[in-house]
Design an enzyme around this catalytic site. Structure first.
Site, PDB file in Angstrom:
ATOM      1  N   HIS A 178       0.603  -1.495   0.534  1.00 39.94           N
ATOM      2  CA  HIS A 178      -0.216   0.187  -0.284  1.00 39.94           C
ATOM      3  C   HIS A 178       0.846   1.170  -0.133  1.00 39.94           C
ATOM      4  CE1 HIS A 178      -3.721   2.670   0.585  1.00 39.94           C
ATOM      5  NE2 HIS A 178      -2.923   2.990   1.660  1.00 39.94           N
ATOM      6  N   ASP A 180       1.362   5.135   0.397  1.00 34.48           N
ATOM      7  CA  ASP A 180       0.221   6.514   0.117  1.00 34.48           C
ATOM      8  C   ASP A 180       0.551   7.745  -0.848  1.00 34.48           C
ATOM      9  OD1 ASP A 180      -1.724   5.681   1.959  1.00 34.48           O
ATOM     10  OD2 ASP A 180      -0.340   5.254   3.382  1.00 34.48           O
ATOM     11  N   ASP A 292      -7.382   0.968   3.037  1.00 35.48           N
ATOM     12  CA  ASP A 292      -7.323   1.934   3.719  1.00 35.48           C
ATOM     13  C   ASP A 292      -8.323   3.063   4.363  1.00 35.48           C
ATOM     14  OD1 ASP A 292      -5.435   2.669   5.772  1.00 35.48           O
ATOM     15  OD2 ASP A 292      -4.030   4.084   4.507  1.00 35.48           O
ATOM     16  N   ASP A 429       1.610  -1.175   4.227  1.00 34.49           N
ATOM     17  CA  ASP A 429       2.301  -0.039   4.123  1.00 34.49           C
ATOM     18  C   ASP A 429       3.470  -0.420   3.388  1.00 34.49           C
ATOM     19  OD1 ASP A 429      -0.314   0.968   4.535  1.00 34.49           O
ATOM     20  OD2 ASP A 429       0.666   2.081   6.071  1.00 34.49           O
ATOM     21  N   HIS A 572      -7.030   9.413   0.897  1.00 36.11           N
ATOM     22  CA  HIS A 572      -7.590   9.295   1.807  1.00 36.11           C
ATOM     23  C   HIS A 572      -6.424  10.015   3.446  1.00 36.11           C
ATOM     24  CE1 HIS A 572      -5.472   5.255   1.639  1.00 36.11           C
ATOM     25  NE2 HIS A 572      -5.333   6.168   2.626  1.00 36.11           N
TER      26      HIS A 572
END
Length: 1079
Positions: A178, A180, A292, A429, A572
């Site tokens: 993941h 971000d 997430d 992450d 997000h």
């Protein structure tokens, strides 16, 4: 025709440049560090983040100032463009048939609504026998939190050894990382330090063994990496995709927030990602992956379905709801929209059952065991297991024992589902950064799989898989024709408000950093306006057969950049927004060009700054326009000057107004009355009549043709509201209040809202200054408190803008300590424990305030509106920015305006919320009469009021030197669209070669569901409803469709039949996309 199109080119260039350059400039520099997951805690916070953040905020302030310079520069560029039209533009030339009317036609008293269009909101339908409605689940649950053993928030899971004898357990282990796009670091820093290495290693490591799989979601990162790699590596990636080793999931530009994001932005970032994939990889994603976002919206499910995806996965759901779904074996379900009586909106969804998406919480119910199978945590590495039992490398000597441990977890997890197919994510992450981690995970897991698969007595088949591999197996087992397994349930509703443990409800982030939330919405409106005017301009240039000087490719590049930056903003961790930027009319300016970004012919108030009160406004044909000169109050008692006038602009068109000096007979000057309960009050202002009465005890009141408002003489805050249509009066009392944070160890932060009890009414240290403005265009009451400047405004306009009370709050809590300020409306509407909020500006979700839940659990996201109602009345608060809202008592509606929190809430961000800015938030308040109905939808008036609030007219100044441009109005549409149809976007598609525009565009339309039981009188609208039908040849005034083909939402799929339709037909609530060529 060429001359006309050249004029269009000038208009298009000018307006496009204003909105895109300002959007691009703001967004390009705006990388936000906001909020985040429970994984890995604050140890990931990099040194100096606070100073970096402060630097970004300082830079943003400078950029907002620079925006005014840009507008000036673009105005000057219009003058330069005039050379291209010197060969003659006929006076009054425009795109519409016949001369432009001096004023829009008179609207009907009552909107012409087709009776069949009222049936949608009036019908009743029963849910399916196996249907689950989330509101019913909330009624059922006790929301207690007993200790569930190793699965703390769940229960003990048992099984019989022989359960898989007849049908083996199928295990799909899904490696993922993941990424971000901005959280603790910026997007570029994450890419440089981690993401590029993950993707580079992926190519090498997946090619080493064809059994290895990987999924990837965030196209923003993938596209940046793709641009940096050579053709050989690109071919290697394509081969991995073709062999099914690499799957692109969702395929959006980011993994968007689902609470605060508006559906325009959700579609836009999904379209940007899908179009990139089509051009570069030829990939069409099949499955959504959302591990997430902090709560999940059915709007996102609908958009994925409309885009052609078949499956989706969600993770962050309230732990009590997860436990309930686990006990009922409903974690795999068809997610259906509330309004859908059949199954056309169903999408297959998997809800992850445990606490998080990291490895300890995905292999099974016991995180202490699962952590031992996260081989990145082998002894000697940088991360370890909090349960203090480390993983072991898999060897011939321990493989049997380790398989038994892991298989036990797989079996227990599978007991929560209806089939013998189980999905196990393997990642976290920014995982798989180093080649070593790829080897640790894949080599050790392959040994485990080889042992399992070579021992038939274990009755298990385990393998690496993509998420679609899992869904395909699930469908074969439970859905496809001929399956022998159980059927899956149908679920409707949303998954807000999220709690990950105890009373830790993630309702704080619905409001955190409201400055940026407001900015986000302003930028969306500007981007949409730029997209539409660009597409129309391009079509007109092509029709003329001459490209002129319009910089189509360069502007398209900037437009693409703006789309992508706005897409990053929807992540997000980012969408966390700005006040009005007025156009400044300097001494030499005479013309104002006004763009109407809505699909309705429109009468609205436009405001610009002027440097003299002696101004008159006329149409381009010389007809005087109602106008008002008002003071702009820099302080409560000192002011400069602004001009407000009533503009009439055709749908998606341009209006031209002339401003000139007037010795007399110009704009009327507003009059002012000031009140203060005690203390001296002196007002220093020129040109305006100011009265300071000695007796300040009479109630304050303003009114317009539709409404009358009474306010308190001590606070200036609204107390009563009268509807002139029927003479009814209602209590609608406005007040402000403070929330503190709990004295417990866990306190409110960027995500969590943990208040110290009910809010305490705001009582200022000194009496406020109250200012009443009376004018011909608008009247208002403004109260200046220490922390809030609150304005109630009524527009003297017949129609949409006159039907609502405009509320503006400018909030400054920068000096506070652990406080949150809320605006509360208390009315006599007998709403009991029910209220309604929208989801993503797309649909309405009924809410129920529950005493069994803590206060913070009863707050929900409000993207565009919230309302209360009883059998006879509805009170709607429309908002121009996403905020958290609640109805804690019957007749009450409250909205958190801003939050200042001095500590981290232990969700990984590592800091509080201390970067507050003076934040302007805008609302419209509607009071409507209604008749009882089963389902709840907004009225047409409510839809239009929201549209006008979020898409104001865009004024642009043109100097006297540009007179030779022969500016004239523009009417691109033949007429307003049907009242219930919204043009979401008209977005030019990028050409397959190079970065410029193609000759195709995506036309995206949304037919809104509305309630006919509310009044449709005096709306001022020039539209009707048409059962969702639009004749394509009658849409534009001059342009025509060379081709129009229905497509999936993001153009990934095109049906074989149905091209060149003569009529577009939309069902209520439907969003549809058409691939079009205009000529």
């Amino acid at each position: 025709m060429i001359r006309l199109n050249r004029q269009v080119t000038v208009f298009g260039s000018a307006i496009f440049c204003v909105v895109v350059f300002s959007l691009y400039l703001m967004l390009d520099h705006l990388q936000l560090d906001n909020t985040k997951s429970p994984n890995n805690g604050g140890d990931r916070l990099q040194n100096g983040q606070l100073s970096i953040l402060q630097g970004k905020i300082d830079r943003l302030e400078r950029l907002l100032a620079e925006n005014n310079e840009i507008i000036t520069n673009i105005r000057d560029s219009v003058i330069n463009l005039k050379e291209s039209v010197k060969d003659g533009v006929p006076d009054g030339g425009n795109m519409s048939q016949g001369p432009y009317p001096e004023l829009l036609a008179s609207p009907p008293l009552v909107l012409p609504i087709d009776s069949q269009d009222c049936q949608f909101a009036a019908r009743e339908f029963s849910k399916p026998a196996d249907g689950v409605q989330l509101l019913d689940v909330y009624d059922l649950l006790t929301f207690d939190n007993p200790d569930g053993g190793v699965w703390k928030q769940g229960f003990d899971i048992t099984y019989q050894e022989n359960e898989w004898d007849s049908e083996p357990l199928q295990v799909f282990v899904v490696p993922h990382s993941h990424n971000d796009p901005g959280w603790l670091k910026t997007f570029d820093d994450y890419y440089r330090d981690q993401t590029q290495h993950i993707l580079n290693n992926m190519v090498v490591k997946l090619h080493e063994d064809s059994r290895r799989k990987m999924i990837w979601s965030e196209i923003s990162y993938f596209a940046k990496w793709w641009d940096s790699i050579d053709g050989q590596k690109r071919d290697a990636v394509k081969s991995l995709v073709e062999r099914g080793q690499l799957e692109i999931t969702t395929g959006g530009w980011v993994m968007p927030d689902e609470a605060n994001a508006h559906y325009f932005a959700l579609i836009d970032q999904l379209l940007e990602g899908h179009q990139w994939l089509e051009r570069n990889l030829g990939v069409k994603p099949q499955t959504g992956w959302a591990v997430d976002p902090f709560g999940h919206s059915p709007t996102n499910a609908y958009l994925l379905k409309q885009a052609g995806l078949a499956n989706m996965l969600i993770q962050r759901v309230h732990y009590s709801v997860k436990k309930h779904f686990s006990s009922q074996k409903t974690l795999e379900f068809f997610w259906r929209q509330n309004w859908d009586p059949a199954s056309s909106t169903d999408i297959l969804c998997h809800m992850m059952p445990f606490y998080s998406y990291d490895v300890p919480h995905t292999c099974g119910p016991d995180p202490k065991i699962c952590c031992q199978f996260d081989f990145k945590r082998l002894p000697g590495g940088r991360v370890s297991c909090p349960w203090r039992v480390p993983p072991q490398p898999i060897t011939d000597g321990n493989v049997q024992q380790r398989v038994q441990m892991l298989l036990d977890q797989y079996r227990k997890k599978s007991k929560l589902f209806r089939t013998k197919v189980v999905m196990v994510p393997l990642g976290d992450d920014f995982r798989y950064t180093d080649a070593l981690e790829w080897d640790q995970q894949f080599q050790n897991y392959q040994k485990l799989f080889d042992y399992m698969n070579s021992h038939p007595e274990l009755h298990v088949k385990a393998q690496f898989g993509t998420i679609t591999d899992y869904f395909n197996a699930l469908r074969k087992s439970a859905i496809d024709p001929g399956h022998t397994g159980p059927s899956l349930p149908v679920v409707s509703g949303d998954f807000f408000t999220y709690a990950d443990r105890d009373d830790h409800y993630w309702s704080g982030y619905f409001t955190s950093r409201p400055f940026y939330k407001h900015m986000d919405r302003v930028l969306e409106s500007h981007l949409r306006a730029a997209e539409i005017i660009y597409s129309l301009t391009l079509a007109n240039i092509r029709t003329s057969g001459k490209r002129n000087d319009f910089p189509a490719v360069e502007n398209y590049r900037l437009l693409t950049e703006a789309r992508r930056n706005l897409g990053l903003f929807q992540h997000h961790d980012a969408i966390a927004g700005t006040g009005k930027d007025f156009v400044v009319i300097d001494y030499g300016t005479r013309s104002v060009v006004i763009y109407n970004p809505t699909e309705q012919d429109r009468t609205s108030v436009v405001t610009v700054y002027v440097n003299t009160p002696h101004v008159r406004v006329v149409t381009d044909h010389g007809r005087p326009v109602p106008a008002q000169i008002s003071a702009v109050w820099d302080e409560p008692t000192t002011a400069s000057t602004e001009l407000s006038f009533i503009a009439q602009v055709p749908a998606l068109g341009l209006g031209v107004y002339q401003l000139g000096k007037a010795a007399r007979g110009g704009a009327e000057t507003a009059e002012y009355v000031f009140f203060r309960q005690s203390g001296e009050l002196s007002v220093n202002v020129k040109h305006f009549t100011v009265n300071i009465p000695q007796d300040a005890s009479t109630p304050l009141s303003i009114h317009n043709p539709h409404l009358q408002v009474w306010s308190s003489h001590t606070t200036g805050l609204m107390e009563r509201l009268k509807l002139k249509e029927d003479g009814s009066e209602h209590q609608v009392k406005v007040e402000f209040a403070w929330y503190g944070t709990t004295s417990n160890r866990d306190k409110s932060g960027a995500y969590l809202f943990l208040p110290d009890g009910v809010a305490k009414v705001y009582s200022p240290a000194r009496p406020p200054v109250i200012r009443v403005t009376k004018g011909s265009v608008f009247s208002e009451i403004t109260t200046t408190f220490d922390h809030v400047t609150h304005t109630l405004r009524l527009y003297h306009v017949q129609g949409v803008e006159g039907q609502a009370v405009e509320i503006c709050n400018s909030v400054d809590i920068r000096g506070e300590f652990n406080r949150e300020i809320t605006m509360r409306l208390t009315s006599d509407v007998d709403s009991k424990d029910r209220f309604f909020t929208d989801l993503n500006g797309f649909q309405i979700q009924p809410r129920k305030t529950m005493a069994k839940l803590p206060l913070q659990a009863n707050f929900y996201p409000m993207t565009s509106m919230a309302y209360l109602q009883d059998p006879g009345t509805r009170l709607t608060l429309l908002t121009a920015q996403s905020l958290g809202s609640a109805s804690l008592k019957s007749g009450q509606l409250e909205v958190i305006m801003d939050r200042r929190l001095n500590q981290d809430d232990n969700r990984g961000l590592g800091q509080g919320v201390l970067d507050n800015k003076v934040t302007a938030s805008s609302f419209r308040l509607l009071l409507e009469k209604r008749k009882p109905s089963t389902l709840s939808y907004p009225s047409l008036l409510s839809h239009m009021s929201s549209l006008y609030l979020n898409h104001p007219l865009i004024p642009m100044a043109v100097s006297t030197e540009a007179e030779s441009l022969s500016l004239s109005p523009l009417s691109p549409l033949a007429s307003s669209l049907p009242c219930d149809v919204h043009l979401v976007n008209l977005r030019t598609i990028q050409s397959k070669e190079g970065g410029g525009p193609s000759d195709e565009a995506a036309l995206i339309l949304h037919r809104k569901g509305f309630d006919c039981t509310l009044s449709n009188r005096n709306t001022g609208l020039l539209c009707a409803t048409t059962q969702g039908k639009i004749r394509t040849e009658k849409l534009f005034s001059e342009l025509r469709f060379q081709s129009i083909t229905p497509a999936s939402l993001t153009l990934m799929h095109t049906p074989e039949e149905g091209s060149n339709q003569e009529e577009i037909s939309l069902k209520p609530m439907e969003i549809s996309t058409y691939r079009v060529q205009l000529t």
